[in-house]
Design an enzyme around this catalytic site. Structure first.
Site, PDB file in Angstrom:
ATOM      1  N   GLY A   1       0.833  -1.193   0.000  1.00  0.00           N
ATOM      2  CA  GLY A   1       0.000   0.000   0.000  1.00  0.00           C
ATOM      3  C   GLY A   1       0.866   1.240   0.000  1.00  0.00           C
ATOM      4  O   GLY A   1       2.038   1.206  -0.382  1.00  0.00           O
ATOM      5  N   THR A   2       0.286   2.347   0.440  1.00  0.00           N
ATOM      6  CA  THR A   2       0.976   3.637   0.408  1.00  0.00           C
ATOM      7  C   THR A   2       2.252   3.614   1.231  1.00  0.00           C
ATOM      8  O   THR A   2       3.282   4.135   0.810  1.00  0.00           O
ATOM      9  CB  THR A   2       0.039   4.736   0.934  1.00  0.00           C
ATOM     10  OG1 THR A   2      -1.196   4.661   0.214  1.00  0.00           O
ATOM     11  CG2 THR A   2       0.656   6.108   0.739  1.00  0.00           C
ATOM     12  N   TYR A   3       2.188   3.017   2.415  1.00  0.00           N
ATOM     13  CA  TYR A   3       3.364   3.078   3.292  1.00  0.00           C
ATOM     14  C   TYR A   3       3.716   1.731   3.906  1.00  0.00           C
ATOM     15  O   TYR A   3       4.506   1.645   4.829  1.00  0.00           O
ATOM     16  CB  TYR A   3       3.155   4.126   4.404  1.00  0.00           C
ATOM     17  CG  TYR A   3       1.994   3.854   5.332  1.00  0.00           C
ATOM     18  CD1 TYR A   3       2.164   3.089   6.489  1.00  0.00           C
ATOM     19  CD2 TYR A   3       0.728   4.361   5.057  1.00  0.00           C
ATOM     20  CE1 TYR A   3       1.107   2.837   7.338  1.00  0.00           C
ATOM     21  CE2 TYR A   3      -0.337   4.117   5.910  1.00  0.00           C
ATOM     22  CZ  TYR A   3      -0.140   3.350   7.042  1.00  0.00           C
ATOM     23  OH  TYR A   3      -1.196   3.107   7.881  1.00  0.00           O
TER      24      TYR A   3
ATOM     25  N   ASP B   1     -13.087   2.681   6.473  1.00  0.00           N
ATOM     26  CA  ASP B   1     -12.495   2.314   5.181  1.00  0.00           C
ATOM     27  C   ASP B   1     -12.948   0.907   4.789  1.00  0.00           C
ATOM     28  O   ASP B   1     -12.147   0.086   4.345  1.00  0.00           O
ATOM     29  CB  ASP B   1     -10.967   2.399   5.242  1.00  0.00           C
ATOM     30  CG  ASP B   1     -10.327   2.351   3.847  1.00  0.00           C
ATOM     31  OD1 ASP B   1     -11.040   2.621   2.863  1.00  0.00           O
ATOM     32  OD2 ASP B   1      -9.130   2.029   3.754  1.00  0.00           O
TER      33      ASP B   1
END
Length: 471
Positions: free
Chosen positions: A22-24, A136
């Site tokens: 994912g993003t991080y 989410d």
């Protein structure tokens, strides 16, 4: 971490294939080095990739997952860190995510979607009782325990928040395709955004695409901002309860959206009949009562108990994992279904005589009610329901008419003075209640038979296709 980089090293674990990124964070499958060789998933968060918001999300996820244990929420087993990374050691889910599961089947049968919904609702009830909102919810954040007998596991609490019912936020969180309109429109929002997301997930599971499927974010935003009421796809074949829940979840105005308490008790969610260790015990208790009433010659009550027991036997079949016990249980269930069908025929025969006896009393009551148009209208509605039942047409519609007429007649009874008309009205209500209960039992038994049969077909198909779907 870029693709192709070697996984990081941990003293207690051997990290193998990359499961996703994912993003991080990057998630790896890993094995514990000790004797148990336990399989886990390890989320590796590279410290240099963290900004302030990422740190807050990570701390929230650790705080929430450390505090909760639930069969349908991914377990955080431990967390560690070194100079470069923070590691979340999680329960491993071998079945992939729900998005992949839906895509591999194009769309899910209603009974399968309902079982997954029950499991998701069970997890959300647990969180709701602790004032936790996920924020989410999407199929990619819902994992499946195994490919052959998948159980849903809610994951990725990076956006989750402790939110009291009166809390209102205006920070944009989550994924636009599953995001409630009030979030996309940058309005204030509260925990009810999770209910919208549940509606989108259920819609996608049943119809193969989310309600706002779009080619661009601009198109998606226009659809979400629109005032147009959500509709099911043309020709959609779902039960009334399923349709009702979908449309109430996908209500654009959060003030008119179904509330959590209503959601958890909705007949399509029906957490009481969710497959569990208690399902067989409840079914057995009810079927013993059915046998007693059957032996005593009380056909109608016996039929009712058989039908109620089937509402727990079918979930018990879902829950049973041992093939031999499952087959023995299925054989018993088929015996109870056969006896219930025999009883239904006997009760139907008794009904013909009851219809005739009740008709003359109903005609007299109508004659005495000419000065009360509202009462007369309710009686005409009841007559229409009885005619539909006698002709064997649309039992679900007949049940709706019974329930509507009973609602009116009970109000009339409360204001009716003592006398002949009140006595007749009281008897008519008892008769209609009996008819409504009979139809409920009939429809429940039909639903249980259909679900048991479709479960067999679905599991047979899975046994043939599972290797293809979960490579």
């Amino acid at each position: 971490m870029a693709a192709g980089f070697a996984p990081p090293k941990l003293d207690e674990f051997i990290l193998t294939e990359r499961l996703g990124s994912g993003t991080y964070a990057t998630v790896y499958k890993a094995y514990r080095k000790k004797n148990s060789r336990e399989v886990v998933a390890i989320k590796c968060v590279h410290k240099k990739s963290l900004n302030k918001a990422s740190v807050e999300n990570l701390l929230t996820e650790i705080e929430i997952l450390k505090a909760i244990r639930h069969p349908h929420i991914v377990e955080l087993k431990d967390f560690q860190w070194d100079n470069e990374n923070i590691y979340l050691i999680m329960e491993f889910c071998a079945g992939g995510d729900l998005s992949r599961f839906i895509r591999s089947r194009r769309m899910l049968p209603e009974h399968v979607g309902r079982r997954f919904l029950q499991q998701l609702a069970s997890a959300l009830l647990f969180l709701h009782e602790r004032n936790i909102s996920h924020l989410d919810l999407k199929p990619q954040n819902i994992l499946l325990s195994s490919p052959d007998r998948p159980h849903l596991k809610l994951a990725d609490f990076g956006f989750a928040q402790y939110m009291s019912p009166w809390d209102e936020k205006h920070v944009l969180r989550g994924s636009p395709l599953y995001m409630a309109p009030e979030m996309v429109c940058h309005n204030q929002y509260d925990a009810r955004v999770d209910l919208w997301s549940v509606g989108v997930i259920l819609y996608e599971a049943l119809f193969g695409r989310p309600p706002f499927a779009s080619k661009s974010f601009a198109e998606l935003e226009d659809k979400i901002r629109s005032d147009k009421r959500i509709e099911l796809p043309p020709g959609a074949r779902v039960s009334r309860d399923c349709k009702d829940l979908l449309l109430r979840l996908l209500e654009r105005d959060p003030l008119h959206r179904i509330m959590f308490e209503e959601f958890f008790t909705h007949p399509f969610v029906d957490l009481d009949h969710m497959p569990s260790a208690e399902s067989l015990e409840k079914a057995t208790s009810l079927v013993l009562e059915a046998v007693k009433k059957d032996q005593a010659g009380d056909h109608s009550t016996a039929l009712s108990f058989y039908c109620k027991s089937l509402e727990y036997f079918v979930p018990a079949l879902h829950y049973e994992t041992d093939a031999r016990r499952k087959e023995a249980l299925r054989s018993k269930v088929n015996q109870y279904i056969s006896r219930a069908e025999e009883l239904k025929a006997l009760v139907a025969s008794d009904n013909k005589a009851n219809f005739e006896r009740a008709k003359s009393a109903r005609d007299l009551l109508k004659e005495l009610s000419k000065d009360k148009p509202r009462l007369l209208a309710a009686l005409e509605m009841a007559s229409a329901a009885l005619l539909m039942e006698e002709e064997g047409k649309e039992y679900a519609d007949a049940l709706d008419l019974y329930q509507q007429s009973l609602g009116e007649l009970l109000l009339m009874l409360a204001g009716e003075p003592q006398g002949r008309r009140r006595d007749l009205l009281h008897e008519e209500i008892k008769t209609l209640m009996s008819r409504a209960e009979y139809l409920k039992a009939h429809l429940k038994m039909k639903e249980s038979q259909t679900e048991a049969a479709s479960m067999d077909r679905y599991q047979l198909a899975d046994s043939v296709k599972s290797s293809k779907y979960f490579m």
